[in-house]
Design an enzyme around this catalytic site. Sequence first.
Site, PDB file in Angstrom:
ATOM      1  NE  ARG B   7       8.340  13.791 -17.710  1.00 42.58           N
ATOM      2  CZ  ARG B   7       8.433  14.253 -16.476  1.00 42.58           C
ATOM      3  NH1 ARG B   7       7.414  14.117 -15.643  1.00 42.58           N
ATOM      4  NH2 ARG B   7       9.524  14.844 -16.063  1.00 42.58           N
ATOM      5  CD  GLU B  55      -7.340   8.745  -9.278  1.00 39.28           C
ATOM      6  OE1 GLU B  55      -8.281   8.488  -8.486  1.00 39.28           O
ATOM      7  OE2 GLU B  55      -6.246   9.203  -8.886  1.00 39.28           O
ATOM      8  CG  PHE B  80      -4.133   5.483  -9.543  1.00 32.07           C
ATOM      9  CD1 PHE B  80      -4.233   4.638  -8.448  1.00 32.07           C
ATOM     10  CD2 PHE B  80      -3.185   6.489  -9.508  1.00 32.07           C
ATOM     11  CE1 PHE B  80      -3.417   4.807  -7.335  1.00 32.07           C
ATOM     12  CE2 PHE B  80      -2.364   6.667  -8.407  1.00 32.07           C
ATOM     13  CZ  PHE B  80      -2.470   5.827  -7.321  1.00 32.07           C
ATOM     14  NE  ARG B 164       5.996   9.540 -14.274  1.00 36.47           N
ATOM     15  CZ  ARG B 164       6.373  10.064 -13.100  1.00 36.47           C
ATOM     16  NH1 ARG B 164       6.752  11.319 -13.027  1.00 36.47           N
ATOM     17  NH2 ARG B 164       6.372   9.331 -12.011  1.00 36.47           N
TER      18      ARG B 164
END
Lengths: 298, 313
Positions: B7, B55, B80, B164
Amino acid sequence: MKAERIAELERIAKEIRKLTIDEIGYLGVGHIGGAMSVVEVLTLLYHETMRVDPGYPRDPDRDWLVLSKGHAGPTLYATLALKGFFPKDWLHSLNKGGTKLPSHCDRNLTPGIDMTTGSLGQGFSAAMGIALGLSMEGRKSTVYAIIGDGESDEGQVWEAAMFAAHRKLSNLIAFTDFNKQQLDGTTKDILDLESLDDKWRAFGWFTQRVDGHDMAALDKAIQAAKAQAGRPSMIVMDTIKGKGCNFAEALLSNHNMSFGMDEARAAIAALGGAALGGDALGGDALGGDALGGDALGD
Amino acid sequence: MESKEMRAAYADTLIELATTNRDIVVLEADLMRATGTGSFQKLFPDRLVNVGVAEANMVGVASGLSATGKIPFASTFACFASRRVFDQFFLSANYARLNVKLVGTDPGVTAAYNGGTHMPFEDLGLMRTIPGLTIVEPSDPASCAAFVRLAAAMYGCVYLRLPRKAAAFLYPAGEKFEFGRAKRLKEGKDLVFAALGSLMVGECLKAAQVLAGEGVEAGVVDVLCLKPLDEVTILTAAKATGRIISAENHQVMGGLGSAIAELLAEHRFGGGFKRIGIRDEFGEVGTQDYLVKRFGLGAPDLADAARKLMKES
């Protein structure tokens, strides 16, 4: 607005209404109900309010329109054709294979269409992004968005509503076509929206409620919306589904219906005369460049 | 081996790009602290748009921004980014031929403690069906940075699948990458692993080491780009050894395993082929190490598959 100008816009609206009936009647099936209820607002926007150039549809300094209720595309096509974005005879290519005029709006096919819409709620969010992007660039353009009342059932509409108020998108002026009917019945029976204007006020929008077929009232509401600073505007338009199309207006179930040129001709006659002309109504009016070719020139 | 949070590679590259390109905009849906783009927000507060937990609206806003010429990078958890906003990404971004870079973080078992509700084993399968979409899963911080730069430079939608956590550098900073080009990380004459993403590339390299001790020489192809797939590199490697194993942190249905199966079948590959990935199961909660074992994604599982393949073919 002067009375003569209002009369002129009403004449143009009648022309757009006739062209739209002709367009859908020529195909034989379409969303006539919701197409008729947005005639006045589209007439006013394209023939009075918006800064647009038919010769330069993607002018970066233009005003934008997102027809989030994308199934009313045929009315917008008639409006754009009358404004000179493309030849009127394209209207008879609606939904034909290879057409530039698909049932729902497509920014990549039709000159003058600013956003692809059709899955309800989505165009409204895109309008927020367009308004935000233009304000980031310091452009003076206004973004107009039209949503349906049935469309307002979508949660995404209310996500976008919160977003626009939070970001103070005052360059955004939206309309709800509140014709009180959705596909399966009245909005009151399916999913009651009232009090719709109170909802928008509660979401932080400058909200007005007007007769969506009253050109002067609509114009006044747009002027009031433009004068707002620091918040987006919602103009809830009370409209009649099928308005002005005699055989459709009388029906409750006119969301999407089949009808032919006989009914279309009668409806157009009731409005004062043939839209595309007697010849065009009878024959195959597809112009040479209505299908194929690069319409957008970019 | 030097490593860096993936990330951080993502956020640092966005900052680098935004410094010279004012059109770069970052969108978050209340997961900025997870994605790590807070550093971007500090430097470019007007260009980080946090839409809240919304979202669908985020993808719509990103699409609208791109219609005005902005280059939006929108991120949320991969579950998502795929399942929740598939229609928004499909229509408002891809079908409308706009320019949205969607970043799905915490893919597959890397969702760990967030558990089955947040564990996407299907995002690649969904995304792969979107016409013309570019899909990339970087394998290290260098490839992550490179593909973020490439995504910004290319007009068109991109889905970037991004764990991440820290990953070891596999490539030097100046390494050149291209969409649609895999990298041959390790050569081997007996079989080849084709792996997607930092977790699986790492496990394949470990498995290759174990196998080397047993006299089996396994190569490793770092697939990087699921779509377009580097068919030439994968097919050439498969044909050279006669044995290939796909490895993904995802369902074997719809993702890399399916893509390679389709490729091999269409090119009459008659050799040995196995797929490592999730076998028609939902995710569940646990540490990443636990989940790697639980779903059979680790180096021992890969080595076992290789041994079986050596016996069979």
